[in-house]
Motif scaffolding. Sequence first.
Motif, PDB file in Angstrom:
ATOM      1  N   GLU A 288     -20.794   1.396  -2.314  1.00 17.46           N
ATOM      2  CA  GLU A 288     -20.895   1.073  -3.914  1.00 17.46           C
ATOM      3  C   GLU A 288     -19.337   1.786  -4.377  1.00 17.46           C
ATOM      4  N   MET A 289     -19.109   3.390  -3.477  1.00 22.28           N
ATOM      5  CA  MET A 289     -18.134   3.598  -3.748  1.00 22.28           C
ATOM      6  C   MET A 289     -16.929   3.229  -3.524  1.00 22.28           C
TER       7      MET A 289
ATOM      8  N   PRO B  23     -26.811   5.503   1.822  1.00 20.61           N
ATOM      9  CA  PRO B  23     -27.146   4.783   0.960  1.00 20.61           C
ATOM     10  C   PRO B  23     -26.352   4.425   0.009  1.00 20.61           C
ATOM     11  N   LEU B  24     -26.548   2.960  -0.662  1.00 19.19           N
ATOM     12  CA  LEU B  24     -25.824   2.037  -1.192  1.00 19.19           C
ATOM     13  C   LEU B  24     -24.879   2.866  -1.867  1.00 19.19           C
ATOM     14  N   THR B  25     -25.414   3.845  -3.185  1.00 19.22           N
ATOM     15  CA  THR B  25     -23.602   4.652  -3.752  1.00 19.22           C
ATOM     16  C   THR B  25     -22.786   4.776  -2.954  1.00 19.22           C
ATOM     17  N   LEU B  26     -22.684   5.239  -1.362  1.00 21.67           N
ATOM     18  CA  LEU B  26     -21.996   5.238  -0.868  1.00 21.67           C
ATOM     19  C   LEU B  26     -21.039   4.149  -0.587  1.00 21.67           C
TER      20      LEU B  26
ATOM     21  N   TYR C  64     -24.704  15.607   2.852  1.00 23.54           N
ATOM     22  CA  TYR C  64     -25.169  14.054   2.238  1.00 23.54           C
ATOM     23  C   TYR C  64     -25.105  13.381   3.621  1.00 23.54           C
TER      24      TYR C  64
ATOM     25  N   CYS D  20     -16.194   9.572   1.488  1.00 25.07           N
ATOM     26  CA  CYS D  20     -15.783   8.114   0.944  1.00 25.07           C
ATOM     27  C   CYS D  20     -14.352   8.362   1.583  1.00 25.07           C
TER      28      CYS D  20
ATOM     29  N   ASP E 110     -15.291   0.135  -4.983  1.00 21.92           N
ATOM     30  CA  ASP E 110     -14.317   0.227  -5.725  1.00 21.92           C
ATOM     31  C   ASP E 110     -13.617   0.894  -5.311  1.00 21.92           C
TER      32      ASP E 110
ATOM     33  N   ALA F 278     -19.995  13.420  -1.208  1.00 18.67           N
ATOM     34  CA  ALA F 278     -20.215  12.146  -1.060  1.00 18.67           C
ATOM     35  C   ALA F 278     -18.570  12.003  -1.348  1.00 18.67           C
ATOM     36  N   GLU F 279     -17.890  12.495  -2.248  1.00 23.89           N
ATOM     37  CA  GLU F 279     -15.813  12.194  -1.635  1.00 23.89           C
ATOM     38  C   GLU F 279     -15.407  12.426  -0.150  1.00 23.89           C
TER      39      GLU F 279
END
Length: 333
Positions: A307-308, A302-305, A236, A287, A311, A283-284
Amino acid sequence: MRADRLVAMILLIQRHHALTARQLADRLEVSERTVFRDIQALSIAGVPVYAEHGARGGFRIQNDYRLDLSGLRTAEVRTLLLGGNEGVLADLGWKHDALTAWDKIQHAIPAEQFSLAAETTQRFYVDETPWFNPVRTHPTLNTIQEALWQNRKLTLHYAKSARTVTTPTVCPYALVAKVGVWYLVGAHDNMLKVYRVSRIQQALPLYERFERPLSFDLQQFWTSWTREFETSRPLYEALLWIRNESYDQFIRATPWPICRAVPKGNQAPPPGFVAVQVMFETAESACRHILSFGTEIRAIAPLTLGEMVLDRARRIVAWEEDMAQSDQHVPRQ
């Protein structure tokens, strides 16, 4: 064997200069009566051992006495080939042989170099045990080790996962210790496999023996297998900004591959930050690692990381606020 114990007794006394009967009994795992009998046997054999009374007394040996130890036992030789790793030697039950081998080597060197050897052991020590490492237990390791030496097949009860247990019959070729974790290398269905020893619930030796292939090279196999294992793991990729003052700490604390990055545009880091590319496993894991550094790291891509991480941080803050409010309603003593 008593001869080995007598040699060990001489080496112990010479290393510590003086030891009481109680101290010798503890180190040799015998009774004090046995120690006295052994001391008498050494004296009859011509070893200049004598007792010294007083607060610092004990059994001593004349300083100029040197024992001829030109030969090492097979069990002692094999411990030297493992590089003196205490954890590995203890797991295999070879620690006592390693200590006697080292004693023999120290006493075989010329007298003028003996003090240098003693000084070196007091100035350098390699501790390969991880911090806060729990006591390791390997209930199947002795059985596996015996099967290795005897070229005897094993039936394993192997936990591939929390819910799946397989029972392969394996020809055990070798044991490998990687950073304190044991692995069994063996052949199953004519294919070389690697099994993590901590997942082996049972190892049942069979009467059937196998012929170890002469072409098998352990170091070559293990190097190739680990390289393939690392490249086959899921990756990742993440772009991070790290504060300059935290960069060295991040490098030391990150077990995944890292390289400096030179991003452009809006991904270029602001002053005081450095950009790095990290190959996390998931990704976990990315994070969790980022959150452990608090405000010292920012996830860019990535942007999703990002956001994760955001959150997860909000959930942590909300949970802490809820707990703080709950504490206000707890009666104080």
